[in-house]
Scaffold this active site. Structure first.
Site, mmCIF file in Angstrom:
data_model
loop_
_atom_site.group_PDB
_atom_site.id
_atom_site.type_symbol
_atom_site.label_atom_id
_atom_site.label_comp_id
_atom_site.label_asym_id
_atom_site.label_seq_id
_atom_site.Cartn_x
_atom_site.Cartn_y
_atom_site.Cartn_z
ATOM 1 C CE1 TYR A 153 2.525 -8.983 -6.006
ATOM 2 C CE2 TYR A 153 4.895 -8.895 -6.294
ATOM 3 C CZ TYR A 153 3.632 -8.999 -6.822
ATOM 4 O OH TYR A 153 3.477 -9.122 -8.186
ATOM 5 C CE LYS A 184 -5.778 2.629 -12.223
ATOM 6 N NZ LYS A 184 -5.908 2.932 -13.649
ATOM 7 C CG ASP A 243 6.679 -9.000 -10.087
ATOM 8 O OD1 ASP A 243 7.613 -9.360 -10.813
ATOM 9 O OD2 ASP A 243 5.935 -9.796 -9.482
#
Ligand code: NAD
Length: 355
Positions: free
Chosen positions: A142, A189, A245
């Protein structure tokens, strides 16, 4: 005895109603334990835009700088919901988080036994669900370098993390786990993304300082699945900004209503910003229908993390739990079996009576 100065930002819509409840609870705690809470009310969000032309006036920042913590209701509403407007209510949220460098967002999620029927999962999966998200809030996808070309044929966002950024949020997660069931699940990840390999390597290093805490790693996709297949197995979940989020919103269904969930945004020191997870709920604003639990439990988090008042925080959490256990619920938690539906004030009074 503690004397604390708090900046109170009710904001818009139900923010105003739930904040009034939270202050009543805080006043009762002050009275019972001999603490003094001094409130300074400020503007944020739509009401700030209407009165000053900006979503977070300098005056509000000054108030917050002189406070031990900030309590925030919610911002936004149809009047200001124009994504292309230059000035928007949510800019106030982003600006205050950035100004105070609040890099760790804590969101506890719990399934209360009496609310199991509100959760769209099998009851046997929900026993003992009590988890805490620690989401990195000021870095990652973000906030990385980006290129946006609304009319072009390409755009990109970058997931960028530095070692210190991961270290500081990992410390928050491990410290929180020490006060809980002593387990951290770090979400990444790492099998695909370089930034997530750095994340994992750094979390492993920080873990060396916390021998009493168990660390496990989970890939974000399998974590998303396990949150629904074995939610009770998690204690603290540490996650990158966007992953946190998404996963914390997924996990919010485990609580039975958005109105149940509190949050804390913390930086390096004890100062923090405390707000419910929900928005300004314009569909029920002004009707006294809002569930104040998320805001009341945010106050409990404020007592715990910014003021170090663990007993007082527990007292509030137990009072809320006891009210719910006695079947006192607001409209968002009611069903055909509910005998009486409490409004915002009645639920608050039920909590006050149990304090
Ligand atoms: P919302 O969270 O306001 O409402 C979603 C649904 O949940 C609504 O049906 C609402 O009635 C219900 N709900 C929310 N809080 C509740 C409570 N305390 N008790 C009972 N029911 C509750 O989300 P939305 O409708 O998508 O957004 C409304 C406005 O709030 C928008 O302007 C949005 O930008 C803003 N918003 C602000 C924040 C924030 O201040 N942190 C967060 C999310 C949305």
């Amino acid at each position: 005895m503690v004397k604390a100065t708090l900046t109170v930002l009710p904001g818009d819509g139900v923010g105003v109603e739930v904040m009034a409840s939270a202050q009543r609870v805080l006043d009762a705690i002050g009275k019972r334990y001999g603490h003094e809470f001094v409130y300074h009310e400020g503007l944020i969000g739509g009401i700030a835009i209407d009165k000053t032309g900006v979503a977070l006036p300098d005056e509000t920042i000054k108030l917050a700088e002189q406070s031990d913590a900030v309590l925030l209701g919610a911002v936004g509403g149809p009047k200001w919901d124009n994504p292309t407007a230059k000035v928007r209510p949510e800019q106030g949220l982003l600006k205050i988080r950035k100004h105070f460098n609040l890099f760790a967002n804590l969101r506890p999620v719990k399934t209360y036994p009496t609310l199991v029927h509100r959760v769209p999962l099998r009851a046997d999966l929900l026993a003992g669900v009590d988890l805490l998200f620690v989401r990195e809030l000021t870095g990652g996808l973000y906030f990385g370098p980006r290129q946006e070309q609304e009319d072009g044929d390409s755009a990109y966002d970058t997931m960028l993390y530095t070692v210190p950024e991961v270290e500081r949020v990992a410390h928050v997660a491990f410290r929180a786990a020490q006060g809980r069931r002593k387990k951290v699940t770090s979400v990444d990840k790492a099998n695909v993304l370089a930034a997530m390999r750095l994340w994992r390597k750094t979390v492993v290093k920080v873990h060396e300082d916390y021998a009493d805490v168990t660390l496990e790693h989970g890939l974000v996709d399998s974590c998303a699945m396990h949150l629904l297949t074995r939610p009770a197995s998690f204690d603290v979940i540490l996650a990158e900004n966007m992953f946190g989020d998404i996963l914390s919103d997924e996990a919010s269904v485990l609580a039975g209503s958005l109105g149940m969930l509190p949050s804390a945004s913390l930086g390096d020191g004890r100062f923090g910003l405390y707000e419910p997870v929900h928005g300004s709920a314009p569909d029920i604003a002004g009707m006294k229908k809002a569930n104040p639990t998320g805001m009341i439990l945010s106050v409990a988090m404020m007592l715990r993390y910014s003021l170090g008042l663990e007993t007082e925080a527990n007292t509030i959490e137990l009072a809320v739990e006891s009210a719910l256990a006695d079947g006192i619920v607001t409209a968002d938690l009611a069903d055909a079996q509910t005998k009486t539906v409490a409004n915002t004030d009645e639920f608050t009074e039920a909590v006050l009576a149990r304090l």
